[in-house]
Design a protein around this motif. Structure first.
Motif, PDB file in Angstrom:
ATOM      1  N   LEU A 124       8.960 -47.418 -21.856  1.00 34.30           N
ATOM      2  CA  LEU A 124       7.882 -46.625 -22.371  1.00 34.30           C
ATOM      3  C   LEU A 124       6.709 -46.460 -21.047  1.00 34.30           C
ATOM      4  O   LEU A 124       6.109 -45.336 -21.082  1.00 34.30           O
TER       5      LEU A 124
ATOM      6  N   GLY B 206      12.691 -40.191 -24.904  1.00 38.23           N
ATOM      7  CA  GLY B 206      11.904 -41.255 -25.836  1.00 38.23           C
ATOM      8  C   GLY B 206      12.413 -41.596 -27.074  1.00 38.23           C
ATOM      9  O   GLY B 206      12.524 -42.463 -27.681  1.00 38.23           O
TER      10      GLY B 206
ATOM     11  N   LEU C 284       7.435 -44.975 -29.184  1.00 39.13           N
ATOM     12  CA  LEU C 284       7.362 -43.366 -29.118  1.00 39.13           C
ATOM     13  C   LEU C 284       6.153 -42.943 -29.481  1.00 39.13           C
ATOM     14  O   LEU C 284       5.697 -41.780 -28.845  1.00 39.13           O
TER      15      LEU C 284
ATOM     16  N   LEU D 277       4.159 -42.896 -26.556  1.00 42.66           N
ATOM     17  CA  LEU D 277       4.513 -41.884 -25.378  1.00 42.66           C
ATOM     18  C   LEU D 277       4.101 -40.482 -25.929  1.00 42.66           C
ATOM     19  O   LEU D 277       3.594 -39.875 -24.902  1.00 42.66           O
TER      20      LEU D 277
ATOM     21  N   THR E 295      10.089 -36.265 -24.014  1.00 33.84           N
ATOM     22  CA  THR E 295      10.083 -36.610 -25.353  1.00 33.84           C
ATOM     23  C   THR E 295      11.349 -36.900 -25.960  1.00 33.84           C
ATOM     24  O   THR E 295      11.499 -37.572 -26.861  1.00 33.84           O
TER      25      THR E 295
ATOM     26  N   LEU F 247      13.530 -45.138 -27.479  1.00 32.90           N
ATOM     27  CA  LEU F 247      12.378 -46.077 -27.873  1.00 32.90           C
ATOM     28  C   LEU F 247      12.372 -46.482 -29.299  1.00 32.90           C
ATOM     29  O   LEU F 247      12.746 -45.678 -30.088  1.00 32.90           O
TER      30      LEU F 247
ATOM     31  N   LEU G 113       8.337 -43.715 -18.889  1.00 30.38           N
ATOM     32  CA  LEU G 113       8.037 -42.321 -19.258  1.00 30.38           C
ATOM     33  C   LEU G 113       6.626 -41.711 -19.423  1.00 30.38           C
ATOM     34  O   LEU G 113       6.261 -40.652 -19.264  1.00 30.38           O
TER      35      LEU G 113
END
Length: 371
Positions: free
Chosen positions: A42, A76, A85, A88, A73, A80, A45
């Protein structure tokens, strides 16, 4: 005496590194907690999204296109947890907002905005599905592949002697790897047991229940004398109405060729008599599994001699909308007379393809012969 493995970092280098300010604390933070991998990804990203937004706004949108945020995206969504997410997505939104404020809304464009919105919805759906499964990353797909391979290996016949032959053909609806038809088999010396099972429904919808039952039925096969009654007792104890299950069980003695067939609502087994060249329909019958507490089966028995064969199949080969089952069975026997004399092993696949053409349903066929 056991020797310890050599350290990854030499002692002298380690002594220097521990003196670097905040380095030890940073390493401990990276490794700390059961969700360290999710947290670290996380942070990576989110930082990448912010850097892309800054460089696109200050340097060049050609070298650092805002469309790179789509890949961030999507990655993720694949890796994630849902909570991570969401964080993010906040960072991605901040990067897009910074680009829009600095360069104007026109530099982002309606097409890119819609694409990022669609990717966001897709990423959230993927993260929610993985969260329900309790797995991270692509482990859920790996688990399905492993289950598919296990079901495929379980659906193979055990090794047979040279004077016997066998062929299994499974064709699931829609080309899926999972379906409602499955096979369980075992061999103990000269005794072979085969059970072909058909779960109501087709394709992936029936595949989940078939996966569960294949393990249960595989454990019962060879462990109990009355296989189908034991399967019926198990299904009758289950709660809920999940549809019917039919099955046919064959116990074969490889030394003598003697066999016994029991059936529970399954299409009848047919036998090729090499002496006459005709296919004979077995008389074994019984109620579908799980309906009554005590299953009573009327078995059929006989002997396979040189050139004889037994054909087991599911209703996907003979049932079609608007066609009578008896007509489907007659067509199956006609196709068998046409295709199987060219060779049992190659003819089995051709027989399934001929019978399943024109409709989409799970199909299974098991052929045992004595050359």
């Amino acid at each position: 005496m056991s020797s310890r493995p050599a350290p990854l970092i030499p002692p002298r280098v380690r002594a220097v590194l521990v003196r670097v300010p905040f380095l030890v604390s940073a390493v401990r933070f990276v490794r700390r907690g059961p969700l360290a991998r999710d947290r670290n990804l996380l942070i990576t990203l989110a930082a990448l999204a912010l850097v892309i937004g800054f460089l696109a706004a200050k340097v060049s949108t050609e070298w650092f296109s805002p469309s790179l945020l789509i890949l961030v995206t999507l990655l993720g969504g694949l890796q994630l947890r849902l909570a991570s997410l969401v964080k993010l997505l906040v960072a991605v939104g901040a990067a897009l907002g910074y680009i829009a404020i600095t360069l104007g809304l026109g530099r982002i464009g309606l097409g890119l905005t819609v694409t990022i919105g669609f990717t966001t919805v897709l990423a959230v759906l993927m993260a929610r599905t993985r969260g329900k499964l309790g797995v991270q990353g692509l482990r859920g797909d790996a688990m399905l592949l492993e289950l598919r391979d296990r079901l495929k290996s379980q659906g193979e016949l055990p090794p047979l002697p040279k004077d016997w032959g066998g062929k299994v053909v499974l064709k699931q609806a829609g080309g899926s790897s999972f379906g409602g038809d499955f096979l369980v088999s075992m061999r103990d010396g000269d005794s072979v047991e085969i059970a072909l099972v058909d779960v109501s429904g087709k394709g992936v919808d029936a595949g989940t229940r078939a996966l569960l039952l294949s393990g249960t039925f595989g454990g019962l096969l060879g462990s109990v004398d009355d296989f189908l009654p034991a399967c019926n007792a198990y299904l009758h104890r289950q709660r809920g109405d999940e549809g019917f299950v039919t099955a046919v069980h064959v116990r074969l003695d490889l030394a003598t060729g003697d066999y016994t067939i029991t059936s529970a609502g399954h299409p009848p087994v047919v036998k090729l008599d090499a002496g006459t060249g005709n296919w004979q329909v077995a008389s074994a019958k019984g109620v579908v599994l799980g309906v009554v507490p005590d299953l009573h089966c009327e078995p059929d028995s006989g002997t396979l001699r040189k050139g004889d064969a037994l054909l087991l199949y599911t209703d996907g080969l003979i049932e079609q909308p608007g066609r009578d089952i008896d007509a489907g069975l007659d067509r199956l026997l006609g196709e068998a007379e046409r295709l199987l004399p060219s060779g049992f092993r190659d003819g089995a696949r051709a027989l399934v393809n001929a019978m399943s053409s024109g409709h989409n349903d799970d199909c299974a066929l098991v052929l045992i012969w004595r050359p």
